[in-house]
Design a protein around this motif. Structure first.
Motif, PDB file in Angstrom:
ATOM      1  N   ASP A   4       0.896  -1.322  -0.260  1.00  0.00           N
ATOM      2  CA  ASP A   4       0.030  -0.018   0.249  1.00  0.00           C
ATOM      3  C   ASP A   4       0.825   1.255   0.102  1.00  0.00           C
ATOM      4  OD1 ASP A   4      -2.530  -1.596   0.037  1.00  0.00           O
ATOM      5  OD2 ASP A   4      -2.500  -1.423   2.253  1.00  0.00           O
ATOM      6  N   SER A   5       2.165   1.151  -0.313  1.00  0.00           N
ATOM      7  CA  SER A   5       3.004   2.600  -0.122  1.00  0.00           C
ATOM      8  C   SER A   5       2.899   2.869  -1.773  1.00  0.00           C
ATOM      9  CB  SER A   5       4.407   2.137   0.241  1.00  0.00           C
ATOM     10  OG  SER A   5       5.063   1.219  -0.412  1.00  0.00           O
ATOM     11  N   TYR A   6       3.012   4.234  -1.683  1.00  0.00           N
ATOM     12  CA  TYR A   6       3.142   5.056  -3.111  1.00  0.00           C
ATOM     13  C   TYR A   6       3.947   6.153  -2.868  1.00  0.00           C
ATOM     14  CZ  TYR A   6      -0.251   8.141  -0.474  1.00  0.00           C
ATOM     15  OH  TYR A   6      -0.794   9.108   0.475  1.00  0.00           O
ATOM     16  N   TYR A  53       5.092   7.606   0.735  1.00  0.00           N
ATOM     17  CA  TYR A  53       4.173   7.540   2.012  1.00  0.00           C
ATOM     18  C   TYR A  53       3.766   6.053   2.077  1.00  0.00           C
ATOM     19  CZ  TYR A  53       3.167  12.204   0.623  1.00  0.00           C
ATOM     20  OH  TYR A  53       3.544  13.617   0.420  1.00  0.00           O
ATOM     21  N   SER A  54       3.297   5.831   3.595  1.00  0.00           N
ATOM     22  CA  SER A  54       2.946   4.529   3.781  1.00  0.00           C
ATOM     23  C   SER A  54       4.102   3.480   3.472  1.00  0.00           C
ATOM     24  CB  SER A  54       1.495   3.759   3.035  1.00  0.00           C
ATOM     25  OG  SER A  54       0.615   4.818   3.227  1.00  0.00           O
ATOM     26  N   LEU A  55       5.418   3.815   3.530  1.00  0.00           N
ATOM     27  CA  LEU A  55       6.506   2.544   3.576  1.00  0.00           C
ATOM     28  C   LEU A  55       6.713   2.444   5.144  1.00  0.00           C
ATOM     29  CD1 LEU A  55       8.599   0.956   1.935  1.00  0.00           C
ATOM     30  CD2 LEU A  55       9.994   3.000   2.476  1.00  0.00           C
ATOM     31  N   HIS A  56       6.220   1.303   5.408  1.00  0.00           N
ATOM     32  CA  HIS A  56       6.391   0.684   6.919  1.00  0.00           C
ATOM     33  C   HIS A  56       7.773   0.189   7.192  1.00  0.00           C
ATOM     34  CE1 HIS A  56       5.951  -1.266  10.604  1.00  0.00           C
ATOM     35  NE2 HIS A  56       5.101  -0.475  11.031  1.00  0.00           N
ATOM     36  N   ILE A  57       8.699   0.872   8.119  1.00  0.00           N
ATOM     37  CA  ILE A  57      10.069   0.271   8.570  1.00  0.00           C
ATOM     38  C   ILE A  57       9.673   0.272  10.002  1.00  0.00           C
ATOM     39  CG2 ILE A  57      12.536   1.069   8.570  1.00  0.00           C
ATOM     40  CD1 ILE A  57      12.130   2.523   6.192  1.00  0.00           C
ATOM     41  N   PRO A 109       7.198   4.698  12.176  1.00  0.00           N
ATOM     42  CA  PRO A 109       7.123   3.725  11.250  1.00  0.00           C
ATOM     43  C   PRO A 109       6.467   4.034  10.015  1.00  0.00           C
ATOM     44  CG  PRO A 109       6.362   2.673  13.133  1.00  0.00           C
ATOM     45  CD  PRO A 109       6.471   3.924  13.504  1.00  0.00           C
ATOM     46  N   LEU A 110       5.596   4.851   9.886  1.00  0.00           N
ATOM     47  CA  LEU A 110       4.949   5.351   8.556  1.00  0.00           C
ATOM     48  C   LEU A 110       5.141   6.635   8.199  1.00  0.00           C
ATOM     49  CD1 LEU A 110       1.396   3.424   9.161  1.00  0.00           C
ATOM     50  CD2 LEU A 110       3.010   2.921   7.446  1.00  0.00           C
ATOM     51  N   ARG A 111       6.120   7.198   8.773  1.00  0.00           N
ATOM     52  CA  ARG A 111       6.219   8.687   8.356  1.00  0.00           C
ATOM     53  C   ARG A 111       6.680   8.767   6.913  1.00  0.00           C
ATOM     54  NH1 ARG A 111      11.752  10.941   8.180  1.00  0.00           N
ATOM     55  NH2 ARG A 111      13.414   9.197   8.213  1.00  0.00           N
ATOM     56  N   THR A 112       6.539  10.038   6.461  1.00  0.00           N
ATOM     57  CA  THR A 112       6.750  10.254   5.067  1.00  0.00           C
ATOM     58  C   THR A 112       8.265  10.481   4.623  1.00  0.00           C
ATOM     59  OG1 THR A 112       4.478  11.537   4.801  1.00  0.00           O
ATOM     60  CG2 THR A 112       6.485  12.008   3.232  1.00  0.00           C
ATOM     61  N   ARG A 113       8.870   9.910   3.762  1.00  0.00           N
ATOM     62  CA  ARG A 113      10.184  10.038   3.741  1.00  0.00           C
ATOM     63  C   ARG A 113      10.663  10.528   2.112  1.00  0.00           C
ATOM     64  NH1 ARG A 113       8.947   5.536   6.169  1.00  0.00           N
ATOM     65  NH2 ARG A 113       9.848   5.143   7.944  1.00  0.00           N
ATOM     66  N   LYS A 114      11.671  11.476   2.123  1.00  0.00           N
ATOM     67  CA  LYS A 114      11.909  12.051   0.908  1.00  0.00           C
ATOM     68  C   LYS A 114      12.745  11.161   0.158  1.00  0.00           C
ATOM     69  CE  LYS A 114      14.270  16.307  -0.850  1.00  0.00           C
ATOM     70  NZ  LYS A 114      15.068  17.469  -0.391  1.00  0.00           N
ATOM     71  N   LEU A 115      12.498  11.077  -1.015  1.00  0.00           N
ATOM     72  CA  LEU A 115      13.291  10.189  -2.292  1.00  0.00           C
ATOM     73  C   LEU A 115      14.220  11.012  -2.778  1.00  0.00           C
ATOM     74  CD1 LEU A 115      10.311   7.991  -3.715  1.00  0.00           C
ATOM     75  CD2 LEU A 115      11.940   7.508  -1.768  1.00  0.00           C
ATOM     76  N   LEU A 116      15.351  10.513  -3.060  1.00  0.00           N
ATOM     77  CA  LEU A 116      16.352  11.196  -3.692  1.00  0.00           C
ATOM     78  C   LEU A 116      16.437  10.991  -5.211  1.00  0.00           C
ATOM     79  CD1 LEU A 116      19.029  10.815  -1.000  1.00  0.00           C
ATOM     80  CD2 LEU A 116      17.291  12.664  -1.061  1.00  0.00           C
ATOM     81  N   ALA A 117      16.294  11.881  -5.968  1.00  0.00           N
ATOM     82  CA  ALA A 117      16.207  11.528  -7.782  1.00  0.00           C
ATOM     83  C   ALA A 117      16.533  12.728  -8.368  1.00  0.00           C
ATOM     84  CB  ALA A 117      14.810  11.041  -7.977  1.00  0.00           C
ATOM     85  N   HIS A 118      17.130  12.655  -9.477  1.00  0.00           N
ATOM     86  CA  HIS A 118      17.414  13.983 -10.303  1.00  0.00           C
ATOM     87  C   HIS A 118      16.120  14.611 -10.517  1.00  0.00           C
ATOM     88  CE1 HIS A 118      21.618  12.658 -10.689  1.00  0.00           C
ATOM     89  NE2 HIS A 118      21.245  11.502 -10.979  1.00  0.00           N
ATOM     90  N   LYS A 119      16.317  15.973 -10.768  1.00  0.00           N
ATOM     91  CA  LYS A 119      15.548  17.034 -11.024  1.00  0.00           C
ATOM     92  C   LYS A 119      14.772  16.472 -12.374  1.00  0.00           C
ATOM     93  CE  LYS A 119      14.541  20.294  -8.094  1.00  0.00           C
ATOM     94  NZ  LYS A 119      13.381  20.238  -7.097  1.00  0.00           N
TER      95      LYS A 119
END
Length: 155
Positions: free
Chosen positions: A50-52, A63-67, A80-90
């Motif tokens: 259910d993460s996206y 969102y919804s990535l459970h660690i 555990p379900l906090r929003t995390r930033k993803l690192l990608a090129h602009k």
């Protein structure tokens, strides 16, 4: 944990993604994590169900990535379900943003792994949701392939 031939230690796969979506394109990106989260990931305590991902203000978030909290982490553990930033090129983020807006696509995680430099990486994909009929067709095709393989092995 399994070792892949590309020196990737795969921690978790989102196998339901291939059942629920048509996968268009894949992108590898980093993920901002706390130290205890990395330790928890090493133990394989990740659930991608259910993460996206979404693009907000030109940045990519998951969102919804459970660690699960690290057992020995006490006060340093994060939600555990906090929003995390993803690192990608602009440029990649802009391309994804256009496809999401124009074609109504969704950004979903496919797998989380450690690369050869021991960095946590997340493979995300642009995907289009399947309808129930499409899911049935995929299952039927999968069953047919399995039957053909089985019949071939019996000979």
């Amino acid at each position: 944990m399994k070792a892949n031939n590309d020196d990737k230690k795969i921690i978790s796969k989102n196998s339901k993604a291939y059942h629920d979506y048509f996968i268009d394109s894949k992108i590898e990106c980093g993920i901002e994590l706390a130290g205890t989260e990395v330790k928890s990931i090493r133990e394989g305590k990740v659930n991608m169900k259910d993460s996206y991902a979404q693009i907000k203000n030109g940045e990519l978030y998951i969102y919804s990535l459970h660690i699960s909290p690290y057992e020995k982490g006490n006060i340093f553990n994060k939600d555990p379900l906090r929003t995390r930033k993803l690192l990608a090129h602009k440029k990649e983020i802009l391309k994804m943003s256009l496809k999401v807006k124009k074609d109504g696509m969704t950004i979903i995680p496919l797998k989380i792994y450690f690369n050869d430099a021991n960095k946590v990486k997340l493979e995300i994909a642009l995907a289009k949701g399947k309808h129930t009929v499409d899911k049935r067709a995929s299952l039927k095709e999968k069953d047919m392939k399995r039957d053909i393989l089985k019949n071939h092995m019996d000979r």
